[in-house]
Design a protein around this motif. Structure first.
Motif, short mmCIF file in Angstrom:
data_model
loop_
_atom_site.label_atom_id
_atom_site.label_comp_id
_atom_site.label_asym_id
_atom_site.label_seq_id
_atom_site.Cartn_x
_atom_site.Cartn_y
_atom_site.Cartn_z
N ASP A 42 30.48 47.26 33.23
CA ASP A 42 30.46 48.73 33.62
C ASP A 42 31.66 49.21 34.00
O ASP A 42 32.56 48.73 34.63
N MET A 52 34.28 52.18 35.23
CA MET A 52 34.44 53.67 36.14
C MET A 52 35.39 54.58 35.57
O MET A 52 36.55 54.23 35.26
N GLU A 62 32.33 57.94 37.79
CA GLU A 62 30.97 57.71 37.13
C GLU A 62 31.14 56.25 36.43
O GLU A 62 32.11 55.81 35.84
N GLU A 63 29.85 55.48 36.43
CA GLU A 63 30.01 54.08 35.83
C GLU A 63 29.35 54.52 34.33
O GLU A 63 28.40 54.82 34.36
N SER A 72 28.53 52.31 30.56
CA SER A 72 28.17 50.64 30.02
C SER A 72 28.19 50.98 28.33
O SER A 72 28.21 49.87 27.74
N SER A 93 37.87 46.24 33.17
CA SER A 93 36.87 46.36 34.05
C SER A 93 37.52 46.62 35.40
O SER A 93 36.43 47.26 36.07
N GLY A 99 39.02 49.26 35.93
CA GLY A 99 39.15 50.62 35.68
C GLY A 99 40.48 51.29 35.05
O GLY A 99 40.43 52.24 34.64
#
Length: 271
Positions: free
Chosen positions: A81, A83, A87-88, A90, A179, A181
């Protein structure tokens, strides 16, 4: 949670005034301003804490098969996921024209400002230009776009992709999503960049907040890394601006809240 005090003093001559502005920054030497969401950027040429590190996925990757040299064939799993502007996501679309995104595709190739009404939204621009990788609708294309995720980072590699206008203009760069961000663009070899070259930056969903490192005549060096990163949320300031007369002092409270963070080393800067 803990607090520290940052004292700002006007030690100038009588009658002088000191005006200041502060913000929490993601880099020791940010290039440009931190945007409203907290993202900033810097490069391996400007910040000693950013290293150029090409990630070699040449022996472990999947190749994007384009039906069009201006549109993504679909969305691809990120592997975690990610960010982006609160907002996340996938999945990610991979556009042949040097950018990736999380919302609608866009076939524009003019590489204008990211804030232009017709520019892609919710996107990361590694080098947005009229690129021409191999696709089924164009026999003149050259180079591939490849990707790989290991669950901690995803690499999208524009592997010696030529420009639409010339086989002498060839770009070898990769966009890396972490991951954490963070977003990094590694430029290995950019051959034949012109004065009206590509656009580089990030933009949010409605096109109002973003970071544009340059477009048009913005040069890119070979063996350069550019990092986009959000300011840390665990550090906040009691005030961000003020004006002091000679001899006056402002004590700024730095609130540090590491609740729910794992053990480790965390770094923040005040600009």
């Amino acid at each position: 949670m803990s607090s520290e005090i940052l004292s700002i003093t006007n030690s100038g001559e009588p009658g002088s005034y000191l005006s200041y502005q502060l913000n929490v920054a993601p880099f020791a030497n940010p290039q440009g301003n931190v945007d409203e969401y907290g993202y900033g950027w810097s490069t391996s040429d400007n910040d000693e804490y950013i290293n150029y590190n090409w990630i070699d996925i040449s022996n472990d990757n999947q190749t994007v098969e384009f039906d069009s040299n201006d549109l993504s064939p679909g969305y691809f799993p990120i592997g975690f996921d990610f960010m982006f502007y609160g907002e996340e996501y996938s999945e990610i679309l991979i556009n042949p024209n040097g950018w990736v995104g999380f919302s609608e595709d866009n076939d524009e190739w003019d590489n204008q400002s990211i804030f232009d009404d017709s520019s892609p939204r919710n996107a990361i621009f590694g080098y947005w230009d009229d690129l021409n990788p191999i696709s089924t609708d164009n026999e003149e294309g050259d180079g591939y776009v490849r990707y790989h995720s290991n669950g901690d980072r995803m690499v999208i590699w524009y592997d010696n992709v030529r420009h639409w206008t010339s086989s002498e203009i060839v770009f070898d760069f990769q966009i890396v999503l972490y991951s954490s961000g963070e977003m990094k663009v590694n430029y290995r070899e950019m051959q034949g960049i012109s004065d009206d070259g590509g656009t580089i930056g990030i933009i949010n969903l409605d096109g109002t907040i973003g970071q544009q490192t340059g477009f048009g005549d913005s040069p890119i060096d070979n063996n350069l890394s550019l990092l986009f990163k959000a300011s840390p949320s665990w550090l906040s300031l009691s005030q961000e601006e003020g004006t002091l007369s000679s001899g006056e002092i402002d004590d700024i409270v730095l609130d540090i809240n590491m609740q729910d963070y794992f053990d480790g080393e965390y770094i923040a800067y005040i600009s």
